[in-house]
Design a protein around this motif. Sequence first.
Motif, PDB file in Angstrom:
ATOM      1  N   GLN A 167       0.828  -1.212   0.000  1.00 35.82           N
ATOM      2  CA  GLN A 167       0.000   0.000   0.000  1.00 35.82           C
ATOM      3  C   GLN A 167       0.858   1.256   0.000  1.00 35.82           C
ATOM      4  OE1 GLN A 167      -3.503   0.122  -0.318  1.00 35.82           O
ATOM      5  NE2 GLN A 167      -2.963   2.235  -0.781  1.00 35.82           N
ATOM      6  N   VAL A 168       1.961   1.228   0.732  1.00 36.07           N
ATOM      7  CA  VAL A 168       2.873   2.378   0.757  1.00 36.07           C
ATOM      8  C   VAL A 168       3.311   2.720  -0.668  1.00 36.07           C
ATOM      9  CG1 VAL A 168       5.225   3.104   1.397  1.00 36.07           C
ATOM     10  CG2 VAL A 168       3.710   2.105   3.126  1.00 36.07           C
ATOM     11  N   PHE A 169       3.688   1.684  -1.429  1.00 34.15           N
ATOM     12  CA  PHE A 169       4.205   1.965  -2.767  1.00 34.15           C
ATOM     13  C   PHE A 169       3.097   2.251  -3.775  1.00 34.15           C
ATOM     14  CE2 PHE A 169       7.887   0.543  -0.569  1.00 34.15           C
ATOM     15  CZ  PHE A 169       8.793   1.510  -0.971  1.00 34.15           C
ATOM     16  N   MET A 170       1.905   1.778  -3.526  1.00 34.02           N
ATOM     17  CA  MET A 170       0.762   2.206  -4.344  1.00 34.02           C
ATOM     18  C   MET A 170       0.513   3.697  -4.099  1.00 34.02           C
ATOM     19  SD  MET A 170      -1.756  -1.177  -4.161  1.00 34.02           S
ATOM     20  CE  MET A 170      -3.185  -0.169  -4.024  1.00 34.02           C
ATOM     21  N   ASN A 171       0.633   4.116  -2.838  1.00 35.27           N
ATOM     22  CA  ASN A 171       0.452   5.534  -2.501  1.00 35.27           C
ATOM     23  C   ASN A 171       1.533   6.402  -3.143  1.00 35.27           C
ATOM     24  OD1 ASN A 171      -1.714   4.676  -0.989  1.00 35.27           O
ATOM     25  ND2 ASN A 171      -0.798   5.155   0.984  1.00 35.27           N
ATOM     26  N   PHE A 172       2.792   5.935  -3.076  1.00 36.98           N
ATOM     27  CA  PHE A 172       3.866   6.694  -3.716  1.00 36.98           C
ATOM     28  C   PHE A 172       3.623   6.816  -5.216  1.00 36.98           C
ATOM     29  CE2 PHE A 172       6.984   5.557  -0.149  1.00 36.98           C
ATOM     30  CZ  PHE A 172       6.965   6.841   0.378  1.00 36.98           C
ATOM     31  N   GLN A 173       3.210   5.724  -5.857  1.00 37.38           N
ATOM     32  CA  GLN A 173       2.946   5.765  -7.295  1.00 37.38           C
ATOM     33  C   GLN A 173       1.842   6.773  -7.604  1.00 37.38           C
ATOM     34  OE1 GLN A 173       4.742   4.008  -9.875  1.00 37.38           O
ATOM     35  NE2 GLN A 173       3.742   5.767 -10.818  1.00 37.38           N
ATOM     36  N   SER A 174       0.821   6.809  -6.769  1.00 31.51           N
ATOM     37  CA  SER A 174      -0.263   7.778  -6.946  1.00 31.51           C
ATOM     38  C   SER A 174       0.265   9.213  -6.838  1.00 31.51           C
ATOM     39  CB  SER A 174      -1.335   7.519  -5.894  1.00 31.51           C
ATOM     40  OG  SER A 174      -2.343   8.488  -5.961  1.00 31.51           O
ATOM     41  N   ILE A 175       1.153   9.457  -5.891  1.00 35.12           N
ATOM     42  CA  ILE A 175       1.763  10.791  -5.740  1.00 35.12           C
ATOM     43  C   ILE A 175       2.574  11.132  -6.989  1.00 35.12           C
ATOM     44  CG2 ILE A 175       3.534  12.085  -4.474  1.00 35.12           C
ATOM     45  CD1 ILE A 175       2.550  10.555  -1.930  1.00 35.12           C
ATOM     46  N   PHE A 176       3.337  10.160  -7.484  1.00 30.23           N
ATOM     47  CA  PHE A 176       4.188  10.396  -8.657  1.00 30.23           C
ATOM     48  C   PHE A 176       3.365  10.627  -9.924  1.00 30.23           C
ATOM     49  CE2 PHE A 176       7.822   7.696  -6.651  1.00 30.23           C
ATOM     50  CZ  PHE A 176       8.056   8.704  -5.727  1.00 30.23           C
ATOM     51  N   ASN A 177       2.135  10.158  -9.957  1.00 29.94           N
ATOM     52  CA  ASN A 177       1.273  10.319 -11.129  1.00 29.94           C
ATOM     53  C   ASN A 177       0.554  11.664 -11.166  1.00 29.94           C
ATOM     54  OD1 ASN A 177       1.941   7.766 -12.037  1.00 29.94           O
ATOM     55  ND2 ASN A 177       0.129   6.798 -11.178  1.00 29.94           N
ATOM     56  N   ARG A 178       0.689  12.458 -10.145  1.00 29.89           N
ATOM     57  CA  ARG A 178       0.007  13.762 -10.108  1.00 29.89           C
ATOM     58  C   ARG A 178       0.586  14.712 -11.147  1.00 29.89           C
ATOM     59  NH1 ARG A 178      -0.315  14.368  -3.516  1.00 29.89           N
ATOM     60  NH2 ARG A 178      -1.798  12.676  -3.239  1.00 29.89           N
ATOM     61  N   ASP A 179      -0.173  15.767 -11.435  1.00 27.01           N
ATOM     62  CA  ASP A 179       0.238  16.760 -12.427  1.00 27.01           C
ATOM     63  C   ASP A 179       1.418  17.607 -11.960  1.00 27.01           C
ATOM     64  OD1 ASP A 179      -1.688  15.962 -14.211  1.00 27.01           O
ATOM     65  OD2 ASP A 179      -3.167  17.415 -13.512  1.00 27.01           O
ATOM     66  N   TYR A 180       1.683  17.622 -10.683  1.00 26.62           N
ATOM     67  CA  TYR A 180       2.781  18.421 -10.156  1.00 26.62           C
ATOM     68  C   TYR A 180       3.803  17.496  -9.488  1.00 26.62           C
ATOM     69  CZ  TYR A 180      -0.022  17.784  -5.925  1.00 26.62           C
ATOM     70  OH  TYR A 180      -0.761  17.240  -4.903  1.00 26.62           O
ATOM     71  N   THR A 181       4.987  18.024  -9.282  1.00 25.52           N
ATOM     72  CA  THR A 181       6.052  17.264  -8.638  1.00 25.52           C
ATOM     73  C   THR A 181       6.150  17.681  -7.179  1.00 25.52           C
ATOM     74  OG1 THR A 181       7.274  17.067 -10.702  1.00 25.52           O
ATOM     75  CG2 THR A 181       8.523  16.765  -8.671  1.00 25.52           C
ATOM     76  N   LEU A 182       6.010  16.703  -6.308  1.00 23.24           N
ATOM     77  CA  LEU A 182       6.123  16.911  -4.863  1.00 23.24           C
ATOM     78  C   LEU A 182       7.534  16.536  -4.447  1.00 23.24           C
ATOM     79  CD1 LEU A 182       4.511  17.560  -2.228  1.00 23.24           C
ATOM     80  CD2 LEU A 182       4.061  15.109  -2.060  1.00 23.24           C
ATOM     81  N   THR A 183       8.262  17.468  -3.840  1.00 27.66           N
ATOM     82  CA  THR A 183       9.630  17.190  -3.409  1.00 27.66           C
ATOM     83  C   THR A 183       9.749  17.273  -1.898  1.00 27.66           C
ATOM     84  OG1 THR A 183      10.297  19.496  -3.677  1.00 27.66           O
ATOM     85  CG2 THR A 183      10.668  18.015  -5.553  1.00 27.66           C
TER      86      THR A 183
END
Length: 157
Positions: A79-95
Amino acid sequence: MKKLVLFFLCTHFYFYAFTQSNEEKKAVVKETALYKKVFTLDSALFAAYNSKNLAVMKTFFTKDLEWYQDNGGLIGFDQVFMNFQSIFNRDYTLTRSLIKETLEVHPIEGYGAIEVGSHQFKHIENGKLETGTFKFLMIWKNENGNWKISRVISYDH
């Protein structure tokens, strides 16, 4: 009355001395090889995060990972990595960036280390810089020099 004044003076000096020794301990902890090791691991993990490299990120975690989040509950490795993938798929880059002066590293005898600190996450949304500062605690497991995170507590969201 003199005894009361003496008591308060002794108490004041005791607490002052105790606080000083704790501050000195924290300063010394930051100079250890363990501190430097965990700081380096943290930097490498979040370089992978900031470049959206999920494959490299996975190498930093144990398969029995437990991730506790104050606003999301307990989740495991998949689930952690599904969540990370979801974050990475967003229109913006979260750093993410570590607030270095908050970092503490403490040994766990026969296991690894505790990493505690604060970090910031930033992204541009609707033309505006959004920044969030949060606290974290990570338990690093050392298996024959192979360091991985087994537990994460993410809080103060």
